[in-house]
Design a protein around this motif. Structure first.
Motif, PDB file in Angstrom:
ATOM      1  N   PHE A   1       0.828  -1.132   0.212  1.00 49.57           N
ATOM      2  CA  PHE A   1      -0.079  -0.053   0.036  1.00 49.57           C
ATOM      3  C   PHE A   1       0.865   1.192   0.096  1.00 49.57           C
ATOM      4  O   PHE A   1       1.987   1.247   0.645  1.00 49.57           O
TER       5      PHE A   1
ATOM      6  N   ARG B   1       4.833   2.670  -5.865  1.00 49.82           N
ATOM      7  CA  ARG B   1       3.799   3.251  -5.099  1.00 49.82           C
ATOM      8  C   ARG B   1       2.404   2.171  -5.368  1.00 49.82           C
ATOM      9  O   ARG B   1       2.151   1.954  -6.520  1.00 49.82           O
TER      10      ARG B   1
ATOM     11  N   ARG C   1      -1.310  -2.670 -10.456  1.00 46.59           N
ATOM     12  CA  ARG C   1      -2.437  -1.781 -10.912  1.00 46.59           C
ATOM     13  C   ARG C   1      -2.023  -1.607 -12.365  1.00 46.59           C
ATOM     14  O   ARG C   1      -3.027  -1.442 -13.102  1.00 46.59           O
TER      15      ARG C   1
HETATM   16  O1  TA6 Z   1      -4.816   5.994  -0.535  1.00 44.21           O
HETATM   17  C1  TA6 Z   1      -4.391   7.383  -0.374  1.00 44.21           C
HETATM   18  C2  TA6 Z   1      -2.818   7.461  -1.151  1.00 44.21           C
HETATM   19  O2  TA6 Z   1      -2.128   6.483  -0.674  1.00 44.21           O
HETATM   20  C3  TA6 Z   1      -2.743   8.847  -0.950  1.00 44.21           C
HETATM   21  O3  TA6 Z   1      -1.409   9.166  -0.040  1.00 44.21           O
HETATM   22  C4  TA6 Z   1      -2.545   9.445  -2.454  1.00 44.21           C
HETATM   23  O4  TA6 Z   1      -1.485   9.768  -2.761  1.00 44.21           O
HETATM   24  C5  TA6 Z   1      -3.372   8.395  -2.924  1.00 44.21           C
HETATM   25  O5  TA6 Z   1      -3.149   7.085  -2.541  1.00 44.21           O
HETATM   26  C6  TA6 Z   1      -3.255   8.195  -4.574  1.00 44.21           C
HETATM   27  O6  TA6 Z   1      -2.069   7.600  -5.025  1.00 44.21           O
HETATM   28  P1  TA6 Z   1      -1.391   7.499  -6.302  1.00 44.21           P
HETATM   29  O7  TA6 Z   1      -0.119   6.496  -6.364  1.00 44.21           O
HETATM   30  O8  TA6 Z   1      -2.396   6.751  -7.218  1.00 44.21           O
HETATM   31  O9  TA6 Z   1      -1.103   8.765  -6.921  1.00 44.21           O
END
Ligand code: TA6
Length: 282
Positions: free
Chosen positions: A72, A80, A85
């Motif tokens: 996560f 990330r 994904r």
């Molecule tokens: O779920 C919340 C989060 O982790 C936020 O911190 C925010 O950055 C979001 O996800 C989106 O992440 P992404 O990598 O899709 O831009």
């Protein structure tokens, strides 16, 4: 009209369209195994999908219900939100009945995933559509001969008319980590969460269903297997730094995510885990 499942091109993205009972509809992209759209029997779109979303796999699709696994956010060394994904998922089973349509997509480890995370895995997403209800279940199998741990989320982007008018009920009393405020630990003291600025919270061990109230629209949100709830809205300034969100995108979305984050999930060799998020139009 009978329920059915067909392959479609959805805004340039290869997807499956579930035509459910009483005109309900859900669209699931092969890219990311990601639900992109959900319209219940009342004909209203319930998921936010950015009109700047990138669907070619060079970035995650911004909106719908991205699957985050085996990491996560940035809580580890992997990209990330993990490895699946942007991957192309395979279509598994599909089935239709008088009052439902259901499809399963799956993705497994390959040389690219093992270069980053050395574990064999199989991730399966099952999307079940009824007239007023959407169930999304994530199943994780460990076919390898050693255990692994992961964090995960169904990163659900709910569409709202105006996020300032939304109240999210059910979080009272639960502890959260506030990622928008130096990761401070806090306890929720309000009976309803109102979004009044950048919000990025991980509520831990939430044992109640949630109720999203937004004008004349209410949605019940229930999770099984996922202990945590993440609530995210980037608000104005953060939103401006996200290239695949339009300028006013933050106003029309609220992420309410079923998550397993604060305690990583351990899966024994040969074992499996599953978690589910259910959205119900009330
Ligand atoms: O779920 C919340 C989060 O982790 C936020 O911190 C925010 O950055 C979001 O996800 C989106 O992440 P992404 O990598 O899709 O831009």
């Amino acid at each position: 009209m009978k329920t059915s499942i067909e392959t479609i091109d959805f805004q340039g993205i290869e997807a499956l369209c579930l035509n459910g009972p009483r005109g309900s509809r859900a669209v699931v992209a092969k890219r990311g195994g990601q639900v992109l759209s959900w319209t219940a029997a009342d004909g209203r779109e319930r998921l936010f999908l950015s009109d700047r979303a990138v669907g070619d796999g060079s970035a995650a699709i911004r909106g719908g219900i991205p699957v985050c696994f085996p990491q996560f956010a940035a809580l580890g060394d992997l990209p990330r939100h993990g490895l699946v994904r942007t991957r192309e998922w395979q279509v598994g089973g599909r089935s239709c009945g008088d009052d439902y349509a259901m499809v399963t997509l799956l993705v497994e480890d390959d040389a690219a995933s093992r270069a980053l995370w050395p574990h064999p895995f199989r991730a399966e997403i099952t999307v079940g559509l009824e007239a007023d209800r959407l169930d999304i279940e994530l199943g994780i199998d460990n076919p390898g001969d050693s255990p692994f741990q992961f964090t995960a989320a169904l990163h659900t982007y709910l569409r709202v008319v105006q996020v300032e008018d939304v109240a999210l009920e059910g979080l009272y009393g639960f502890t959260y980590r506030d990622a928008a405020d130096g990761n401070r630990q806090r306890r929720e003291t309000g009976t309803a969460l109102l979004v009044e600025g950048e919000t990025d919270r991980i509520y831990q061990d939430v044992r109640r269903p949630l109720l999203l109230q937004a004008g004349n629209l209410s949605l019940g949100i229930h999770a099984e297997g996922f202990p945590d709830v993440v609530v995210w809205n980037p608000w104005v300034e953060r939103s401006a730094q996200i290239p695949d969100l339009p300028a006013n995108g933050w106003r029309h979305m609220l992420c309410v995510e079923a998550a397993a984050v604060h305690r990583p999930v351990a899966v024994a060799a040969g074992g499996s885990w599953s978690g589910r998020q259910t959205l119900v139009v009330l």
